[in-house]
Design an enzyme around this catalytic site. Sequence first.
Site, PDB file in Angstrom:
ATOM      1  CD  GLU A  96      23.736  32.468  95.482  1.00  0.00           C
ATOM      2  OE1 GLU A  96      24.246  31.637  94.724  1.00  0.00           O
ATOM      3  OE2 GLU A  96      23.517  33.648  95.147  1.00  0.00           O
ATOM      4  CE  LYS A 274      24.142  35.300  91.377  1.00  0.00           C
ATOM      5  NZ  LYS A 274      24.092  34.198  92.365  1.00  0.00           N
ATOM      6  CG  ASP A 290      26.940  52.334  96.399  1.00  0.00           C
ATOM      7  OD1 ASP A 290      26.217  51.407  95.988  1.00  0.00           O
ATOM      8  OD2 ASP A 290      26.774  53.524  96.047  1.00  0.00           O
ATOM      9  CG  HIS A 389      23.133  26.099  95.414  1.00  0.00           C
ATOM     10  ND1 HIS A 389      23.492  27.341  95.891  1.00  0.00           N
ATOM     11  CD2 HIS A 389      21.820  26.183  95.097  1.00  0.00           C
ATOM     12  CE1 HIS A 389      22.436  28.143  95.863  1.00  0.00           C
ATOM     13  NE2 HIS A 389      21.420  27.472  95.377  1.00  0.00           N
TER      14      HIS A 389
END
Length: 437
Positions: A96, A274, A290, A389
């Site tokens: 991202e 998130k 993990d 972004h």
Amino acid sequence: MAVEQPYRGGRGAMARTSRIQGLRDLSVEARRKTVAESAGIDPALIAAFDPGQGLGAGLADHMIENVAGILGIPLGVATNFVINGGDVLVPMATEEASVVAAASNAAKIARIHGGFHTSSTAPIMQAQVQIVGVADPEAGRVRLLEAREELIALANAQDPKLVEFGGGVRDLAVRLVGSRAGTYVVAHLQVDVRDAMGANAVNTMAEAIAMRAAEIAGGRSLLRILTNKADLRLSRARAVFDAEALGGPAVVDDIIHAAALAEADPYRAATHNKGIMNGISAVVLATGNDTRAVEAGAHSHAVSPAGQYTSLSRFEKDADGNVVGIMELPMPVGLVGGATKVHPVAQASVALLGVSTAAELAEIITAVGLAQNFAAVRALATEGIQRGHMSLHARNIASTVGASADEVPAVVARIIADKKVRADHAEKVLAELRAHS
């Protein structure tokens, strides 16, 4: 509960700095050399960051089943981090755009007031043994607690090496869980797993005690597995973000308002968290840990005692008008076992971080999550998330439509100016540039 010593920032007396000017302007090869020098380590330790020296098909074939290829993920290095007084360069694996830059920028602001301060609890993981068909579950629970020493000894016998290193079972807890199918007696082994993530160790212990526990409780054992709700293995991070550097009191107030919505509204909290995981998962992945276990633990921890999903972080205004960010969440990561010891890029990432314990790694990851979260909340409260972004997203689009390295800047500038950051418009712009060249 024993408390681990907080992470102090790398290799002690060796010179380290996380402030690197112009890193983004260097070639990939030059960045690796500069990062190694800034971390005070031999460049050979991070040679695996070169795709040609990273994970090969032969090694991958031993890691999972039916290997047919390898998926590459960009690995960047976040700069500017100071954690408990020590400079840290942080490897982050993510696809991202803007994640690494955002974390680095937030860390730069946090430096003004000393960077991030972290701490953690002991590395306790839990395994559950589900016992069904107990006629008297309340008495069954007590019978298991009466047999606590026997069951702990049986579990510890499964991993004498862990016990030798100071780990092992610390306690046995027993819960009654009502369900639509009946009441279950559920025994929890609470295990100090030291520098491991701990899944294999606690699962083995659960398997070993299951039959005896069921016999004592008066039922039949069924599930015997760890819980990823690692709420006894917490890491914390705190930082002060300077009001003047943020743009003044009005910006501070809007950041507090934006964070407060995430605390109160689960719809906002889902996206807010998130953003935290953008930073956390990137470091977890880079170090071969993990990601699914960490994400499961984090999101389960975000559910309040009242049952509402809420923000994992908190932002307040201190007496001087600055923003104070705080975060506490489960961080079940390790340095021994699993992909961390097998994957060459994970080993290189650990070398770059300079950590020697799982607690140190967990605290760095938590600090990065807080930085990432603060950067997103600040952007939302000021210019909006899309500005930063989209500038990076535009580069991806320009490359996707076939722009060369020399053509990318012009295509990016044009599609952003036109406010049409789309592949079809980028193709049109690229065609026009080539027609006039």
